[in-house]
Design an enzyme around this catalytic site. Structure first.
Site, short mmCIF file in Angstrom:
data_model
loop_
_atom_site.label_atom_id
_atom_site.label_comp_id
_atom_site.label_asym_id
_atom_site.label_seq_id
_atom_site.Cartn_x
_atom_site.Cartn_y
_atom_site.Cartn_z
N THR A 49 0.83 -1.20 0.00
CA THR A 49 0.00 0.00 0.00
C THR A 49 0.87 1.25 0.00
O THR A 49 0.57 2.22 -0.70
CB THR A 49 -0.94 0.01 1.22
OG1 THR A 49 -1.59 -1.26 1.28
CG2 THR A 49 -1.98 1.09 1.09
N ASP A 271 -5.20 -3.22 -7.53
CA ASP A 271 -4.69 -3.92 -6.36
C ASP A 271 -5.28 -5.33 -6.31
O ASP A 271 -6.31 -5.58 -6.91
CB ASP A 271 -5.08 -3.11 -5.11
CG ASP A 271 -4.27 -3.55 -3.91
OD1 ASP A 271 -3.32 -4.33 -4.09
OD2 ASP A 271 -4.60 -3.11 -2.79
N GLU A 272 -4.64 -6.21 -5.58
CA GLU A 272 -5.14 -7.59 -5.42
C GLU A 272 -5.47 -8.22 -6.77
O GLU A 272 -6.52 -8.82 -6.95
CB GLU A 272 -6.41 -7.60 -4.55
CG GLU A 272 -6.27 -6.92 -3.20
CD GLU A 272 -5.52 -7.75 -2.18
OE1 GLU A 272 -4.84 -8.72 -2.58
OE2 GLU A 272 -5.58 -7.40 -1.00
N GLN A 302 -1.41 -15.36 -2.58
CA GLN A 302 -2.55 -14.94 -1.76
C GLN A 302 -3.86 -15.01 -2.52
O GLN A 302 -4.84 -14.36 -2.15
CB GLN A 302 -2.33 -13.53 -1.22
CG GLN A 302 -1.22 -13.45 -0.20
CD GLN A 302 -1.16 -12.09 0.48
OE1 GLN A 302 -2.08 -11.73 1.21
NE2 GLN A 302 -0.11 -11.34 0.23
N ARG A 652 -0.73 -12.77 8.63
CA ARG A 652 -1.41 -11.65 9.30
C ARG A 652 -0.70 -11.30 10.60
O ARG A 652 -0.88 -10.23 11.15
CB ARG A 652 -2.88 -11.98 9.64
CG ARG A 652 -3.82 -12.23 8.50
CD ARG A 652 -3.72 -11.21 7.43
NE ARG A 652 -2.83 -11.69 6.38
CZ ARG A 652 -2.29 -10.90 5.46
NH1 ARG A 652 -2.54 -9.62 5.47
NH2 ARG A 652 -1.50 -11.39 4.53
#
Length: 798
Positions: A49, A271-272, A302, A652
């Site tokens: 980010t 993004d992603e 991911q 995480r």
DNA sequence: CGCACCACAATTTTT
DNA sequence: TTGTGGTGCG
């Protein structure tokens, strides 16, 4: 190139680079490479980010300067000197066609990510940031569609069906087609349709193919699909997938529209990217157009949304689609300790078909990962609660803890344990606030007012609150509407023209008038006023009040909460149109409401945790058939997806990671036991400490019970603990600060009676924050430690 | 027509 | 275990 030019370009690039002193070299490269296709493979916690933000900053401030051989007009020695000296004038000379903020489109997957992007951009750029489009695929599509909906046969006020709306429409169609829900499971049919849309297959094409193939099931699904689309169109509505499907159609078939948006967004960030489906790929391709200034960020490791049509191929083949593409890997992790990172690497290494990435960190090894085998799910929850309390006692915040699980149902035993200990928590996911029946009722009114042709929602509210229009009449009216190919509202408005409806015609007329009045009202009043008018004219709250059960009180609160959300929307977006608000509601998810400031433990699925980070993470249910889940076992591809999910979950964690498994567990009321998850086995032993069974199964015996100083701490907002039976409404979505809990008046030595544990005496009190940890010696169940505020609600002095 | 009760089913993840 | 949907009765 002259010597001067070379010197100038080098100086310029060095100067711009010097403006980003906090980035590592890979991050810097990603920020400076403004032109042409760029693939950023960003590992978990690699500052993705940050890169995105700085990249936008660079574009707006210096334009193409860091990635172009062009000299500014009139470049001379003085300018060069200025840049070399890095004086205050340097910015001006270094910039080359700075990009206007409205020329940047940044697409994310969740509103939350979009919001965070916006906030951080705002912090860095000030007011300019407001003009950058930072939004989700879906909201970007809505904005594009509103502009040209008429070209697709929709009005600009088209409404959006959320999943439950879609599901009930499917059920209706199944009924009309006289198909058995056992063989055509609504959920599954909807999934199939969604996948078809995700690959840009339209009903007619699908139907033709199915008929050619001759498979009955496929033909039926195709027919359902066709009817489904037909009815959505009649209702002036789109579902989630339609938003993309129609936008792509719009861009594809209307050159002027395509050019408009291509010119509007010369710079695109996505993004992603690993979670995009083929349709989203086409969307980004169409927008990127000839310029191809498209930057995608993702991590193939991911990718966890294959089940809903995302294809890893998009990221794996990006370099083939865009041959001139540059690829940058971000592999330095700034989030986790060495042990945690090694564990994640070790697990994901077992997957084939990866781009290949190894995360590394400069952080220390940190604490070992702890593995604990509990007796059952209650024990498991108990252990989690114990460890968290111990951490809290050491000065950690509740909000620094997260419990992640494979499926939502696993939250139950946790909720129960946390509630009993008075640990404040927040559940993300599960039933959305806007999915509660009473909330949907009100929203349905608003939808119908906005679009009376919306049969599905009209049907929902035509007799809510009860106004004497029975199901029989509604079904008859629906049939007539169907035959005539008009909307239900049309028939209801002229009910007296049909013999079959004479009995309920007067009430139908009344209802139609009500809607018409509300519509007229809505045309000159904002949505919040419309809300009041609806409540007033329909008597919705009055009807609930008359019932006056405990549940209804909660429902009334929820209904009132709708008004708050309307006002919030108007305030935050500056938009006071009804359709704007309704679209916002449909695209809203629970995660958006997630407020990380509140000091509460977070409970959520591993899926929802993507993109977040927590100092202390607990992964529960680490057993075969739970995680990896039953249906993935024996399916190599699914198993890889589960493993990626595991990778996401592990990464995480920042400081500590606890893995828990239960020796046995209740599944549909039956106990079953499974061995520890294979993923745990995949973590090398040197990173794990296995806690002996029962070593701290209960709070008291724990080596973690080292309580220390009471700590000064500002206010906590505690959750209202619901009834002790646990039959509570989930405190998830409605964001409200609960009325302050009265200061408990218990003292050391008091004899108390607790609802669940019986009589006992307080043997220890330790102040903690604005609460206290108390230890009570109960007659029947022995010593228990509880958080005072919560316990006080179930306890009386005797 | 509305409500309550009962039987049955289904269990992954979500924009 | 929970939720949903259908049926039957008042």
């Amino acid at each position: 190139m002259t010597d001067f030019e070379t010197r100038f370009l080098e100086a310029r690039k060095a100067y711009i680079a010097s403006r980003f002193p906090n980035l590592n070299s890979m991050q810097l490269q990603a920020v400076l490479a403004t032109e042409g296709p760029l693939l950023i493979l960003a590992g978990a916690g690699s500052g993705k980010t940050t890169v995105l933000i700085h990249r936008v900053f660079n574009l707006l401030k210096y334009g193409r300067a860091s990635d172009s051989d062009l000299l500014p007009t009139g470049a001379d020695e003085a300018m060069l000197q200025e840049i070399l000296d890095r004086g205050p004038m340097a910015d001006e000379y270094a910039a080359l066609y700075p990009v206007a903020p409205w020329h940047v489109l940044a697409i994310t997957f969740t509103n939350k990510a979009a919001g965070e992007l916006k906030n951080r951009l705002g912090a860095m750029l000030g007011e300019q940031a407001a003009d950058v489009w930072a939004c989700t695929f879906h909201s970007a599509c809505v904005r594009m569609l509103r502009r040209d909906a008429d070209r697709l046969g929709f009005t600009a006020d088209f409404t959006i069906y959320d999943t439950s709306d879609s599901l009930s429409l499917i059920k209706h169609i199944l009924k009309d087609f006289e198909l058995d829900e056992k063989y055509y499971i609504p959920r599954a049919v909807l999934n199939e349709i969604s996948h078809l849309k995700g690959e840009s297959h339209w009903p007619d094409e699908v139907l033709a193919e199915a008929r050619a193939g001759g498979d009955r099931h496929r033909i039926k699904v195709a027919e359902i699909y066709k009817e489904y689309m037909h009815r959505l169109t009649l209702s002036d509505s789109m579902d989630f997938d339609d938003l993309l499907l129609y936008t792509v159609t719009l861009l594809d078939e209307h050159e002027d529209v395509r050019l408009y948006w291509q010119n509007r967004f010369p710079y695109i960030l996505i993004d992603e990217y690993q979670d995009t489906n083929p349709l989203q790929y086409r969307f980004s391709e169409l927008l990127a157009g000839g310029r191809k200034n498209i930057c995608v960020v993702g991590d193939d490791d991911q990718s966890i949304y294959k089940f809903r049509g995302a294809t890893i191929e998009n990221i794996l083949t990006f370099e083939n689609h865009y041959p001139s593409c540059r690829t940058i890997r971000l592999e330095q992790n700034y989030r986790s300790t060495g042990h945690i990172l090694e564990a994640a690497n070790a697990v994901i290494r077992n997957n084939t078909s990866r781009k290949g990435k190894e995360l590394w960190t400069q952080h220390e090894e940190g604490e070992l990962i702890e593995l604990t085998i509990a007796d059952n799910e209650h024990d498991e929850a108990q252990i989690v609660a114990s460890v968290m309390m111990a951490n809290y006692g050491r000065g950690e915040n509740w909000k620094d803890h997260a419990v992640l699980y494979r499926k939502n149902a696993q939250s139950n035993s946790l909720e129960y344990a946390l509630k009993r200990h008075g640990i404040p928590y927040r559940i993300v996911g599960g039933t959305r606030f806007f999915d509660r029946a009473e909330v949907k009722d009100i929203l349905s009114y608003m939808c119908v007012v906005s679009a009376p042709t919306d049969d599905l929602r009209l049907e929902r509210i035509i007799n809510v609150p009860a106004r004497g229009i029975g199901n029989k009449s509604v079904q008859t009216a629906l049939e007539i509407a169907h035959d005539q190919n008009v909307s239900l509202f049309e028939i209801v408005s002229h009910a007296d023209q049909y013999e079959e409806l004479t009995r309920s015609a007067p009430r139908m007329r009344l209802f139609a008038n009500l809607i018409r009045d509300l519509k007229a009202f809505a045309e000159v009043n904002p949505p919040d006023a419309l809300f009041d008018e609806i409540i007033e004219k329909t008597g919705y709250i009055r009807a609930l009040e008359e019932k006056n059960t405990a549940e209804d009180t909660g429902r009334i609160e929820n209904v009132r909460e709708v008004k708050t959300s309307i006002l919030t929307y108007i305030k935050e977006s500056g938009d006071s149109t009804l359709s704007g608000f309704l679209a916002n509601v449909a695209l809203y998810t629970d995660l958006d409401n997630y407020d990380s400031e509140q000091d509460a433990v977070t409970l959520m699925t591993m899926h929802s945790s993507k993109g977040l980070e927590f100092p202390h993470v607990f992964l529960i249910g680490m057993e075969e058939t739970m995680f990896p889940s039953m249906q993935a076992i024996g399916e190599p591809e699914e198993m890889e997806e589960e493993r990626r999910l595991c990778y996401v979950a592990i990464t995480r964690a920042m400081k500590t990671l606890h893995l828990l498994a239960a020796r046995q567990r209740m599944i549909f009321g039956r106990t079953s036991s499974n061995r520890v998850s294979r993923f745990v086995d995949e973590i090398p032993e040197e990173h794990i400490k296995k806690n002996a069974p029962k070593s701290y199964g209960y709070w008291e015996s724990s080596r973690f019970s080292a309580y220390s100083e009471p700590r000064p701490k500002s206010s906590h907002s505690f959750q209202t603990a619901a009834s002790p039976t646990g039959s509570s409404i989930r405190p998830a979505a409605a964001k409200k600060d609960v009325s302050p809990v009265p200061v408990p008046t218990f003292a050391l030595g008091d004899n108390v009676k607790h609802k669940a544990f019986g009589e006992g005496v307080i043997v220890k009190m330790t102040p903690m924050g604005n609460d206290s940890l108390i230890e009570i010696s109960f007659q029947s169940v022995g010593n228990k430690k509880l958080m005072l505020r919560a316990a006080a609600q179930y306890m009386v002095k005797i």
